[in-house]
Design a protein around this motif. Structure first.
Motif, PDB file in Angstrom:
ATOM      1  N   LEU A  34       0.825  -1.209   0.000  1.00 47.65           N
ATOM      2  CA  LEU A  34       0.000   0.000   0.000  1.00 47.65           C
ATOM      3  C   LEU A  34       0.855   1.253   0.000  1.00 47.65           C
ATOM      4  CD1 LEU A  34      -2.724  -0.622   2.699  1.00 47.65           C
ATOM      5  CD2 LEU A  34      -3.020  -0.543   0.229  1.00 47.65           C
ATOM      6  N   ASN A  35       0.436   2.230  -0.741  1.00 45.75           N
ATOM      7  CA  ASN A  35       1.055   3.542  -0.576  1.00 45.75           C
ATOM      8  C   ASN A  35       0.192   4.346   0.393  1.00 45.75           C
ATOM      9  OD1 ASN A  35      -0.979   5.044  -2.043  1.00 45.75           O
ATOM     10  ND2 ASN A  35      -0.123   4.136  -3.885  1.00 45.75           N
ATOM     11  N   PRO A  36       0.727   5.422   0.933  1.00 45.75           N
ATOM     12  CA  PRO A  36       0.018   6.149   1.980  1.00 45.75           C
ATOM     13  C   PRO A  36      -1.332   6.684   1.526  1.00 45.75           C
ATOM     14  CG  PRO A  36       2.309   6.842   1.867  1.00 45.75           C
ATOM     15  CD  PRO A  36       2.065   5.968   0.687  1.00 45.75           C
ATOM     16  N   THR A  37      -1.429   7.034   0.268  1.00 45.44           N
ATOM     17  CA  THR A  37      -2.698   7.551  -0.238  1.00 45.44           C
ATOM     18  C   THR A  37      -3.757   6.450  -0.236  1.00 45.44           C
ATOM     19  OG1 THR A  37      -1.560   9.179  -1.599  1.00 45.44           O
ATOM     20  CG2 THR A  37      -3.809   8.598  -2.242  1.00 45.44           C
ATOM     21  N   ALA A  38      -3.406   5.310  -0.793  1.00 44.02           N
ATOM     22  CA  ALA A  38      -4.333   4.178  -0.805  1.00 44.02           C
ATOM     23  C   ALA A  38      -4.679   3.760   0.617  1.00 44.02           C
ATOM     24  CB  ALA A  38      -3.714   3.014  -1.580  1.00 44.02           C
ATOM     25  N   ALA A  39      -3.669   3.704   1.462  1.00 49.11           N
ATOM     26  CA  ALA A  39      -3.895   3.289   2.844  1.00 49.11           C
ATOM     27  C   ALA A  39      -4.885   4.227   3.530  1.00 49.11           C
ATOM     28  CB  ALA A  39      -2.569   3.260   3.603  1.00 49.11           C
ATOM     29  N   SER A  40      -4.765   5.505   3.260  1.00 52.28           N
ATOM     30  CA  SER A  40      -5.678   6.460   3.881  1.00 52.28           C
ATOM     31  C   SER A  40      -7.113   6.222   3.435  1.00 52.28           C
ATOM     32  CB  SER A  40      -5.253   7.884   3.538  1.00 52.28           C
ATOM     33  OG  SER A  40      -3.952   8.120   4.029  1.00 52.28           O
ATOM     34  N   LEU A  41      -7.271   5.920   2.170  1.00 51.73           N
ATOM     35  CA  LEU A  41      -8.622   5.635   1.681  1.00 51.73           C
ATOM     36  C   LEU A  41      -9.178   4.420   2.422  1.00 51.73           C
ATOM     37  CD1 LEU A  41      -8.084   6.198  -2.161  1.00 51.73           C
ATOM     38  CD2 LEU A  41      -8.952   7.824  -0.458  1.00 51.73           C
ATOM     39  N   LEU A  42      -8.361   3.398   2.563  1.00 49.30           N
ATOM     40  CA  LEU A  42      -8.791   2.231   3.330  1.00 49.30           C
ATOM     41  C   LEU A  42      -9.154   2.622   4.754  1.00 49.30           C
ATOM     42  CD1 LEU A  42      -6.375  -0.723   2.485  1.00 49.30           C
ATOM     43  CD2 LEU A  42      -8.748  -0.394   1.756  1.00 49.30           C
TER      44      LEU A  42
END
Lengths: 191, 191
Positions: free
Chosen positions: B6-14
């Motif tokens: 995961l990149n931080p952007t994707a992780a944040s969405l999760l």
DNA sequence: TGGTACATGTAACATGTTACATGATTAG
DNA sequence: CTAATCATGTAACATGTTACATGTACCA
């Protein structure tokens, strides 16, 4: 003149080349020292931008020195491109602070981990503040110009603010056992 | 489980999807409000990451609602990926502050332009501080959790520090004629 | 003679930005 | 009926990151 569209990284390299011919290696070191606090760049980018700017005629490669050193000189076209770039309206800053993401989702982070992350980052910032203090003093003593002083003062102000913010955090966010953090034991956990 | 990187952007969405199903549009708005101060993202990235995460099975698309709204739900694999991400060591922050580049090369900037840039940015930051003050108050009143408060406090601390830095700049850097800055005339320049 | 710092460069990939295309729904 | 807002998506490109490959010079 089609005014080659400079990005800020390339423009900064041109800016430094106003002070005389430099190699990619020197430019990287110079940039990291002088603008690294608010404009990150990597070695790879430097060589890429230099190659592109040389192809565009903004800089010219000189003769190789020892150890394959490849100096570049800024050309009149390069000076013109830089002059146009530097008087553009600067966009707003972007900050990407992964620790704050971790805190924003802190509910999902084991408390020991969160505390360790916060303490480690606090130490990093304490170190950076100390470094800025040294640089700032040295620059003042050496009679650096107001522009250099302004950027150093920004670093100082920023790092002090970050440390003040760390100090303002509720204790639970700083606590948590030491784990993997040195020669174990000694953890005087109160209460 | 190969633990999808995961990149931080994707992780944040999760992270936000833990609170319930949301569409890309909602996620963008939520992210900009809650983490936008220290993690920028664009609409385009949101849709790209959602498509990638759906393909990787971290989220599942639900039924389209009105106006083509496409809600996503986090899957168990998504929760696992997020949990792994959130306890990683957060890297250091990166700041990219174009105005500081302009100041660093300030010797090459016409004084009128430099002054205008500095004043305009100061106003932007004053506005952002005011916005943070409102958000912070509202959050406190609403009894937001300590994690949300910590991130808002960061914004407050940061913007105050930036404004203090602006105030510390030598006058020459703020001066310069008004140019293109409103309904001309009226410039009560003292002295 | 072997390790470290110097020095350049490429390749592959990840991420970020900008612009556009398309269409639904709502409010006036 | 029309403009604004909601909403998704793609395409093209720019920038940033990481890892590796190659070789030079210095110094212990």
């Amino acid at each position: 003149m089609p005014t080659y569209p400079l990005n800020p990284t390339a423009a900064s390299l041109l800016g430094f080349l106003h002070e005389g011919p430099m190699t990619g290696w020197d430019l990287l070191a110079t940039a990291q020292l002088r603008i690294g606090g608010f404009w990150s760049l990597t070695q790879s980018q430097v060589y890429r931008e230099l190659a592109a700017m040389a192809a565009a005629g903004l800089i010219a490669a000189g003769e190789r020195g020892r150890r394959e050193r490849q100096p570049y000189t800024i050309t009149p076209a390069g000076r013109a491109a830089f002059a146009a770039w530097v008087r553009r309206e600067p966009p707003e800053e972007t900050i990407r602070f992964p620790l704050l993401l971790t805190i924003a989702f802190g509910r999902s982070v084991p408390l020991d981990d969160l505390g360790r992350f916060v303490r480690e980052h606090r130490e990093v910032h304490a170190g950076r503040l100390a470094a800025y203090e040294r640089l700032h003093d040295a620059a003042r003593t050496a009679g650096a110009d107001a522009y250099a002083m302004a950027t150093l003062t920004f670093g100082l102000t920023y790092e002090r603010a970050v440390l003040a913010w760390f100090a303002s955090l509720p204790e639970e966010m700083l606590a948590g056992s030491e784990r993997g953090d040195g020669p174990a034991g000694e953890a005087t956990s109160p209460a």
